[in-house]
Write an enzyme that holds these catalytic residues in place. Structure first.
Site, PDB file in Angstrom:
ATOM      1  N   HIS A 184     -31.764  28.886 -40.810  1.00  0.00           N
ATOM      2  CA  HIS A 184     -31.647  28.306 -39.836  1.00  0.00           C
ATOM      3  C   HIS A 184     -30.827  28.585 -38.544  1.00  0.00           C
ATOM      4  CE1 HIS A 184     -32.212  25.151 -43.580  1.00  0.00           C
ATOM      5  NE2 HIS A 184     -31.449  26.339 -44.214  1.00  0.00           N
ATOM      6  N   LYS A 320     -32.684  40.607 -13.494  1.00  0.00           N
ATOM      7  CA  LYS A 320     -32.970  40.133 -15.227  1.00  0.00           C
ATOM      8  C   LYS A 320     -34.603  40.608 -14.918  1.00  0.00           C
ATOM      9  CE  LYS A 320     -33.042  35.406 -16.261  1.00  0.00           C
ATOM     10  NZ  LYS A 320     -34.324  35.863 -17.227  1.00  0.00           N
TER      11      LYS A 320
END
Length: 462
Positions: A184, A320
């Protein structure tokens, strides 16, 4: 610009102007004019298979003494040149065309007849000679099977084998690195990187088994069914001679389809194979997304691994770097899943004795195979092989994982374990430290019971 020159060609509907340097004739030109839809021609792999089919048909007709040796030989040579890609520019017809693929079949007949006539000095007719014992209705379904088989055998399965090899190699390298498992998307019991990667490898292997099983049916060819499946205008031994010729040329274990009506009226085999390709796409998407999550961060995400830095990740944020290969692979998977929907819908159009969406089935099936083959190799070579593991970060997170308390269930019970886990999480401390305060177990007993490496082996820790 020089004015384009044309020649006059004739078919059963009359005269038509065809570019003077085109190797095709009037029927191809009509299709070019009738279907200016996508600008996407039939795939190279399909034209390759179509050339092989035409060559094998000529060989069968010659062996059955329906074609004289010179004409049969000329057709085979021209068809081989088409299969080899020498004349791709002369196959311009859009994939969105007549549903039987008649336009593409006649395109091949005209080009091969033109080449064979020039090379042999004999007048070779597109229908009477190149298309002898055939119909578009069995040629195009046969070419779908042949092209898909060859692409799977020569490209997709080797690519998947390479991907599995790369994953399993990394699994061995990282077999002793323990990390937090997740269910989960929440912390769960620990596993090893080796276990996680072996799961990926097993997924891909099972996809390969399914695809290989589907190949058994894909290798059955309906050639010889002609217009409706009865074999009209084909010699009773034509299908057998055809299959022998194409097996000899490709080395693939093709066989005559037992019920040729099925091969013309339905595309169930293509649907089955597309479904297996979709399953593979789903497995690759799961692996790609696992890699993206594991790579997330580097500071505010999971930060378990660092994928190879391949390109700047942002036009505005300096420094990035993004997980571009898993992203590209996931898009491949999305396309394949969409292709499967198209094939599913198209296969429902088998009205009575003929499916009438054959070209779009061919296009989507072959695109899925190609995308998955290229995507699997790219994922292996540019993501799996080169990722590095942030072991210090993984160990820090693992030591604080409150779910480790599960290993004490059989000693202290579920309720006591839940209380310790909550306290450890709330205070940002290790389960071991809190359990030492809240139980009568010694530190050595707790270290043994809570050893993450032992917990990856299952069972009860003593």
């Amino acid at each position: 610009m020089a004015k384009k020159k044309f020649r006059t060609e004739r078919d059963s509907m009359g005269e038509l102007q065809v570019p003077i340097d085109a190797l095709y004739g009037a029927q191809t030109q009509r299709a070019v004019e009738n279907f200016p839809i996508s600008g996407i021609p039939m795939p190279r792999s399909f034209i390759h298979a179509l050339g092989l089919v035409k060559g094998a048909c000529a060989a069968a007709n010659w062996r059955l003494e329906l074609l004289d040796e010179k004409i049969g030989s000329a057709i085979q040579e021209a068809a081989e040149a088409v299969a080899d890609g020498q004349y791709d520019a002369h196959f311009p017809i859009d994939i969105f065309q007549t549903g039987s693929g008649t336009s593409t079949n006649m395109n091949a007949n005209e080009v091969i007849a033109h080449i064979a006539s020039e090379q042999s000095g004999k007048k070779i007719h597109p229908n009477d000679h190149v298309n002898m014992s055939q119909s578009s209705n069995d040629v195009i379904p046969t070419a779908i099977h042949v092209s898909a088989c060859l692409e799977i055998e020569e490209k997709l399965l080797p690519a998947l084998t390479h991907l599995v090899t790369c994953i399993e190699k990394r699994a061995v390298e990282l077999k002793d690195v323990v990390k937090t498992g997740r269910t989960h998307l929440m912390d769960a019991m620990p596993i090893t990187f080796g276990q996680e990667l072996q799961t990926w490898a097993s997924q891909i292997r099972h996809c390969m088994y399914r695809i290989q099983a589907g190949l058994t049916r894909l290798r059955a060819l309906p050639q010889g069914g002609t217009a409706v499946g009865t074999g009209i205008n084909a010699h009773p031994e034509f299908a057998e001679k055809f299959v022998a010729a194409i097996k000899a040329r490709t080395g693939t274990a093709f066989s005559p389809m037992e019920n040729k009506f099925v091969g013309l009226a339905s595309q169930d085999v293509a649907v089955e194979m597309s479904g297996q390709l979709k399953t593979l796409a789903i497995a690759l998407m799961k692996i790609s997304n696992d890699l993206r999550w594991m790579n997330s961060g580097p500071l505010a995400g999971l930060g378990e691994i660092a994928l190879p830095a391949l390109q700047p990740g942002s036009s505005i944020m300096p420094g990035k770097v993004n997980p571009v290969i898993p992203e590209a692979t996931a898009m491949v998977c999305a396309q394949v899943i969409g292709n499967d929907t198209t094939i599913t819908i198209a296969a429902q159009s088998g009205n009575f004795q003929l499916n009438v969406m054959l070209p779009v089935i061919a296009y989507n099936l072959l695109q899925s195979i190609e995308l998955l083959a290229n995507g699997a190799r790219t994922l292996a070579d540019k993501a799996i092989v080169g990722f590095t593991v942030n072991q210090e970060h993984i160990k820090s997170a693992l030591d604080k994982n409150p779910i480790l308390i599960t290993a004490l269930n059989h000693v202290i019970g579920y309720e006591k374990g839940a209380a310790i886990a909550k306290k450890a999480y709330a205070e940002g401390r290790s389960v071991l430290a809190v359990a030492k305060e809240e139980t009568d177990l010694s530190e050595q007993e707790l270290k043994n019971l809570l050893d993450p490496a032992k917990l990856t082996q299952g069972g009860i820790t003593e």
